[in-house]
Motif scaffolding. Structure first.
Motif, PDB file in Angstrom:
ATOM      1  N   THR A 234      -7.770  66.503 -62.278  1.00  4.20           N
ATOM      2  CA  THR A 234      -6.266  66.101 -62.675  1.00  4.20           C
ATOM      3  C   THR A 234      -5.428  67.225 -63.047  1.00  4.20           C
ATOM      4  O   THR A 234      -4.459  67.202 -62.331  1.00  4.20           O
ATOM      5  N   ILE A 235      -5.966  68.428 -63.713  1.00  2.85           N
ATOM      6  CA  ILE A 235      -5.362  69.516 -63.861  1.00  2.85           C
ATOM      7  C   ILE A 235      -4.858  70.070 -62.570  1.00  2.85           C
ATOM      8  O   ILE A 235      -3.908  70.617 -62.253  1.00  2.85           O
ATOM      9  N   ARG A 236      -5.955  70.346 -61.769  1.00  5.11           N
ATOM     10  CA  ARG A 236      -5.833  70.933 -60.370  1.00  5.11           C
ATOM     11  C   ARG A 236      -4.548  70.197 -59.280  1.00  5.11           C
ATOM     12  O   ARG A 236      -3.845  70.578 -58.908  1.00  5.11           O
ATOM     13  N   ARG A 237      -4.625  68.867 -59.589  1.00  2.00           N
ATOM     14  CA  ARG A 237      -3.749  68.143 -58.676  1.00  2.00           C
ATOM     15  C   ARG A 237      -2.255  68.106 -59.335  1.00  2.00           C
ATOM     16  O   ARG A 237      -1.314  68.122 -58.707  1.00  2.00           O
ATOM     17  N   ASP A 238      -2.359  68.229 -60.842  1.00  2.00           N
ATOM     18  CA  ASP A 238      -0.849  68.234 -61.207  1.00  2.00           C
ATOM     19  C   ASP A 238      -0.012  69.334 -60.923  1.00  2.00           C
ATOM     20  O   ASP A 238       0.891  69.434 -60.592  1.00  2.00           O
ATOM     21  N   LYS A 239      -0.856  70.572 -60.559  1.00  7.19           N
ATOM     22  CA  LYS A 239      -0.067  71.740 -59.823  1.00  7.19           C
ATOM     23  C   LYS A 239       0.458  71.464 -58.384  1.00  7.19           C
ATOM     24  O   LYS A 239       1.529  71.867 -58.372  1.00  7.19           O
ATOM     25  N   ALA A 240      -0.625  70.697 -58.096  1.00  9.30           N
ATOM     26  CA  ALA A 240      -0.143  70.252 -56.423  1.00  9.30           C
ATOM     27  C   ALA A 240       1.219  69.350 -56.361  1.00  9.30           C
ATOM     28  O   ALA A 240       2.142  69.388 -55.678  1.00  9.30           O
ATOM     29  N   LEU A 241       1.078  68.365 -57.375  1.00 14.41           N
ATOM     30  CA  LEU A 241       2.358  67.472 -57.665  1.00 14.41           C
ATOM     31  C   LEU A 241       3.497  68.149 -57.839  1.00 14.41           C
ATOM     32  O   LEU A 241       4.609  67.535 -57.651  1.00 14.41           O
ATOM     33  N   ARG A 242       3.565  69.160 -58.785  1.00 16.33           N
ATOM     34  CA  ARG A 242       4.496  69.714 -59.215  1.00 16.33           C
ATOM     35  C   ARG A 242       5.489  70.403 -58.151  1.00 16.33           C
ATOM     36  O   ARG A 242       6.678  70.986 -58.285  1.00 16.33           O
TER      37      ARG A 242
END
Length: 448
Positions: free
Chosen positions: A26-34
């Protein structure tokens, strides 16, 4: 609640670290989503959960969902009632699958449209209906019709109301004055000049607001749900109905959040017959759709009004409203999902949940209470129920609420982020209710 300041902050910090440790994907994908989404989410309010990073859902079914880290959650938020009847109800999913092979949208009625109208009329006791994409759209249409039919400009809402993102209703009372609610972005029109606002449960103020015959429509939920849940006092709605009739004001009841009360909604439980009734979110099993119904007398007036207008450009509706997919979902939900049996399950397990919360609060002599509206339960940090939205909002404890939400989420239970609402679906098992109660008891033990 002096213990809150002493213990909530360190507990919140601990739970935030736990979330980060247990959600690496979740934390990893949050960076990509931003990189491409505002605040890392496709709708900015999805960040209102106030988590270290928004949960990212991999799959949802029934009363549960799984995130991208493979963690499973018992869902008592259910899309803030959008998935009130569970995620992907089989009857709705099958209807969508069938219709998907036969067209999504044609901007025309389908062979199921007549059946949809029959089911709506039978269920809600209003003969005539229209379909929109959202409850906001439905409420907008209702207010436009009401103003046109009454030749009045003003509307009336209760302070702290919620009717979607409809600008007309995003107003509030401020020391006796009607003002625009703060937080709106880019608004230029002065909607406060065309609205009157009174406190819920204040019949005298309501009568005074209607007395000059200038109000086209009173738009209200039968129970207030946006500032916690504020219940109507005994006899309120019978008097409201009389006042609206006496002063020529149309009464519109928004059942979007109160469909949990029973198969025919909360207004029916109260014996209330409105001029307009609006229902969205869950009415088609979670498929984007809303409906508004109205009396035969209003339908005749609406038809006569339309005859005086050129075709098109009414300012209401969108191209995709009443599309074939949504209509199929509506029929399936009304016919096979919103059944008496489904509601019996919801209400039974919701009562177990509410009673369990009250028991645990009483054991610790906490000055809190639990309010219920059908299958909805809400934990409130006051000893007695509020009469108005202002009283309810004053009882809020943002730090405590945030801690409770994160504490439960870290243990596999999701509740609504904006307040302490917990919703039971027709497919919520007893085990999930018990798990919520057990974790709530753990929470109280740690906090106290």
């Amino acid at each position: 609640m002096s213990f809150v300041s002493a213990f909530a902050a360190p507990l919140l910090a601990r739970e935030q670290h736990r979330f980060i440790d247990e959600h690496p994907e979740t934390i990893r994908r949050d960076k990509a989503l931003r990189e491409h989404w505002l605040n890392g989410v496709p709708m900015h309010w999805m960040s209102d959960w106030q988590l270290p990073a928004p949960l990212i859902v991999r799959a949802a079914s029934g009363s549960s969902f799984v995130d991208v880290d493979g963690r499973t959650y018992a869902d008592f938020c259910l899309g803030d009632t959008g998935a009130m009847f569970g995620h992907s109800p089989p009857a709705v999913a099958n209807a969508l699958k069938h219709q998907a092979a036969h067209g999504f949208t044609c901007m025309l009625p389908t062979d199921q449209t007549a059946r949809a109208g029959e089911l709506l009329a039978e269920r809600f006791s209003l003969p005539c209906w229209q379909i929109t994409q959202t409850a906001t759209d439905a409420n907008r249409a209702v207010l436009r019709w009401a103003r046109a039919l009454t030749d009045r400009k003003l509307i009336l809402v209760f302070d702290g109301c919620y009717h979607g993102s409809l600008e007309d209703t995003l107003v509030r009372l401020d020391r006796g004055r009607v003002v625009t609610r703060p937080g709106q972005i880019g608004q230029v029109a002065d909607f406060a000049s065309y609205a009157r606002v009174v406190e819920f449960n204040d019949l005298a103020a309501l009568e005074a607001a209607l007395a000059d015959g200038q109000v086209a429509c009173l738009l209200a939920e039968p129970v207030m749900t946006n500032a916690g849940m504020v219940l109507p006092e005994e006899g309120l709605w019978a008097e409201v109905r009389k006042l609206c009739t006496r002063h020529g004001t149309l009464l519109a009841i928004d059942e979007t959040h109160t469909l949990s009360s029973g198969p025919r909604g909360h207004a029916h439980r109260l014996g209330l017959t409105p001029d307009f009734l609006i229902a969205g979110k869950a009415i088609a099993g979670g498929m984007p759709m809303a409906v508004y119904g109205f009396t035969a007398e209003l339908a005749n007036r609406m038809e006569r009004l339309l005859e005086t207008k050129p075709a098109g450009h009414s300012g209401m509706g969108t191209t995709l409203a009443a599309n074939a997919l949504a209509t199929a979902a509506l029929v399936a939900c009304l016919q096979d999902v919103m059944t008496n049996e489904a509601y019996a399950h919801m209400l039974k397990h919701a009562a177990t949940l509410a009673d369990g919360l009250r028991e645990r609060i009483a054991q610790r002599s906490l000055p809190w209470h639990v309010t219920t509206v059908g299958a909805r339960s809400e934990l409130v940090f006051t000893p007695t129920p509020a009469r108005t939205a202002r009283e309810s909002l004053a009882a809020a404890s943002p730090m405590l609420e945030r801690l409770l939400h994160l504490y439960l989420l870290n243990r596999g239970v999701l509740v609504t982020p904006f307040h302490n609402m917990m919703l039971v679906s027709p497919v919520t098992p007893a085990g999930q209710v018990q798990a919520l109660l057990d974790h709530f008891e753990e929470f109280l033990h740690e906090l106290s």
